[in-house]
Scaffold this active site. Structure first.
Site, short mmCIF file in Angstrom:
data_model
loop_
_atom_site.label_atom_id
_atom_site.label_comp_id
_atom_site.label_asym_id
_atom_site.label_seq_id
_atom_site.Cartn_x
_atom_site.Cartn_y
_atom_site.Cartn_z
N THR A 72 -37.25 -41.26 -73.00
CA THR A 72 -36.27 -40.99 -74.07
C THR A 72 -34.94 -41.50 -73.54
OG1 THR A 72 -37.49 -39.03 -74.71
CG2 THR A 72 -35.24 -39.26 -75.56
N LYS A 116 -36.60 -41.08 -82.14
CA LYS A 116 -36.72 -39.97 -81.18
C LYS A 116 -35.47 -39.09 -81.21
CE LYS A 116 -38.09 -37.54 -77.60
NZ LYS A 116 -39.19 -36.61 -77.58
N LYS A 137 -29.73 -34.22 -71.81
CA LYS A 137 -29.55 -35.69 -71.88
C LYS A 137 -29.79 -36.19 -73.30
CE LYS A 137 -33.28 -37.71 -70.96
NZ LYS A 137 -34.49 -38.22 -71.55
P1 NAP Z 1 -40.32 -35.99 -64.93
O1 NAP Z 1 -41.46 -35.08 -64.67
O2 NAP Z 1 -39.01 -35.76 -64.25
O3 NAP Z 1 -40.81 -37.48 -64.64
C1 NAP Z 1 -39.98 -38.57 -64.44
C2 NAP Z 1 -40.63 -39.44 -63.38
O4 NAP Z 1 -39.90 -40.65 -63.26
C3 NAP Z 1 -40.62 -38.76 -62.01
O5 NAP Z 1 -41.91 -38.88 -61.45
C4 NAP Z 1 -39.59 -39.57 -61.24
O6 NAP Z 1 -39.83 -39.70 -59.87
C5 NAP Z 1 -39.73 -40.93 -61.89
N1 NAP Z 1 -38.51 -41.74 -61.72
C6 NAP Z 1 -37.24 -41.42 -62.03
N2 NAP Z 1 -36.42 -42.45 -61.72
C7 NAP Z 1 -37.21 -43.42 -61.23
C8 NAP Z 1 -36.95 -44.71 -60.74
N3 NAP Z 1 -35.71 -45.22 -60.71
N4 NAP Z 1 -37.99 -45.46 -60.29
C9 NAP Z 1 -39.24 -44.95 -60.32
N5 NAP Z 1 -39.55 -43.72 -60.77
C10 NAP Z 1 -38.54 -42.98 -61.22
O7 NAP Z 1 -40.00 -36.02 -66.50
P2 NAP Z 1 -41.01 -36.00 -67.75
O8 NAP Z 1 -41.06 -34.63 -68.32
O9 NAP Z 1 -42.27 -36.72 -67.41
O10 NAP Z 1 -40.16 -36.85 -68.80
C11 NAP Z 1 -40.05 -38.26 -68.69
C12 NAP Z 1 -39.25 -38.78 -69.87
O11 NAP Z 1 -39.93 -38.46 -71.08
C13 NAP Z 1 -37.84 -38.20 -70.02
O12 NAP Z 1 -36.97 -39.19 -70.52
C14 NAP Z 1 -38.04 -37.09 -71.02
O13 NAP Z 1 -36.84 -36.81 -71.72
C15 NAP Z 1 -39.10 -37.69 -71.92
N6 NAP Z 1 -39.97 -36.74 -72.62
C16 NAP Z 1 -40.45 -35.62 -72.03
C17 NAP Z 1 -41.27 -34.76 -72.74
C18 NAP Z 1 -41.82 -33.49 -72.12
O14 NAP Z 1 -42.22 -32.59 -72.88
N7 NAP Z 1 -41.88 -33.37 -70.80
C19 NAP Z 1 -41.63 -35.06 -74.05
C20 NAP Z 1 -41.18 -36.23 -74.62
C21 NAP Z 1 -40.34 -37.06 -73.90
P3 NAP Z 1 -39.69 -38.49 -58.79
O15 NAP Z 1 -41.10 -38.11 -58.49
O16 NAP Z 1 -38.96 -39.07 -57.63
O17 NAP Z 1 -38.90 -37.40 -59.46
#
Ligand code: NAP
Length: 288
Positions: free
Chosen positions: A95, A170, A238
């Site tokens: 997102t 979104k 965010k």
């Molecule tokens: P998350 O668990 O924090 O996952 C993000 C992943 O990206 C982590 O594994 C992180 O690595 C990795 N990352 C961050 N910066 C990076 C970089 N520069 N290079 C490589 N890897 C990197 O978050 P999430 O819940 O999966 O959400 C991911 C995205 O989807 C967000 O934008 C969120 O707003 C969106 N989203 C989430 C949901 C939900 O319900 N969770 C639903 C819809 C959309 P590390 O292991 O080092 O932290």
């Protein structure tokens, strides 16, 4: 056909496992290698940089945290665009901002790359079950090429228009969620003060005109005292900020979304940024 995937967090892990189950080979990279172990154990192959992923795969997904993470993944020193193969596909599911989605599409087009923005909704459970809603922006022909893969990840796939349109859709979704999360929270605070049976209330409201996804997914978690993410508070903040920035560009005033941003900012100030968005109720409990 080889797939690449950058970001093995809450969402990425569930999606990658579904792609592996559908027999797609997947090369992965994540900022912290240890957090990719679950998908490596399921058969994903590790690459040391996003650049190395782009060298091996011809369809590369990214689902990282923030727009600045997306910038780094695409344009960094060892980013995807350092070695992107001509005519390969890049799909950002983070997102992020419509502006960044357009920038990736413009720069990618110069190198004959196919670029889509494809953020999702449906949460951690939707990612695990392969039932996400996917909102796609970019060229329609690129979307059509990837439809079979999107169908592995999600059940509702919507094409909205040119680059950035998926991110706009979104943001519209997040504006809605601002209302459902604050509504869910204040409903429970009110009902508790009125000594109602909260389980019974979730059932009653959740099957009537107040039914919504936040209620049915997060209501039971709140009653169980489960504040784990799910969806991180820091990520929702965010999203609300991106939505309000975009609203400003469109000369719109969104007072209810502005209030939700204030509440989620207050949660972050109180150290709840890494809790799930359902922890909003803690603000009300702590002011008693
Ligand atoms: P998350 O668990 O924090 O996952 C993000 C992943 O990206 C982590 O594994 C992180 O690595 C990795 N990352 C961050 N910066 C990076 C970089 N520069 N290079 C490589 N890897 C990197 O978050 P999430 O819940 O999966 O959400 C991911 C995205 O989807 C967000 O934008 C969120 O707003 C969106 N989203 C989430 C949901 C939900 O319900 N969770 C639903 C819809 C959309 P590390 O292991 O080092 O932290």
């Amino acid at each position: 056909m080889k797939l690449g995937f950058i970001g093995t967090g809450v969402m990425g892990t569930g999606i990658i496992i579904n792609l592996l189950k559908a027999n797609y080979p997947v090369v992965v990279y994540n900022r912290t290698k240890a957090h990719a172990q679950t998908v490596i154990d399921r058969g994903a192959v590790w690459a040391d940089t996003p650049q190395a992923v782009a060298e091996q795969a011809n369809i590369v997904f990214s689902m990282v945290g923030y727009p600045q993470d997306v910038e780094q993944v695409y344009f960094g020193k060892q980013g995807l665009f350092k070695s992107a193969k001509s005519h390969s596909y890049f799909i950002d599911m983070t997102t992020s901002t419509p502006t960044l989605a357009k920038k990736i599409a413009e720069l990618g087009a110069r190198d004959h790359l196919h670029i889509l923005d494809a953020p999702v909704s449906g949460g951690d459970i939707g990612a695990k079950k392969g039932t996400l809603t996917i909102m796609v922006g970019g060229k329609r022909s690129d979307y059509e090429q990837l439809r079979t893969i999107f169908e592995v990840i999600g059940t509702k796939i919507h094409y909205f228009g040119p680059a950035g349109s998926g991110q706009h859709a979104k943001m519209a979704n997040q504006i809605m969620i601002a209302g459902t999360m604050t509504g869910l929270t204040e409903m429970l605070v009110y009902a508790q003060a009125a000594h109602l049976d909260l389980n019974q209330l979730l059932d009653a409201v959740g099957t009537g005109s107040g039914a919504n996804w936040s209620l049915s997914n997060y209501g039971p978690r709140i009653l169980a005292g489960d504040y784990a993410p799910g969806f991180y508070t820091k990520h929702f903040l965010k999203d609300l900020r991106i939505a309000l920035d975009e609203a400003k560009r469109l000369h719109l005033n969104l007072p209810a979304t502005t209030l939700a941003e204030k509440l989620y900012a207050e949660m972050s100030e109180k150290g709840l940024g890494n809790s799930g968005t359902q922890a909003l109720i803690k603000l009300y409990q702590s002011t008693k």
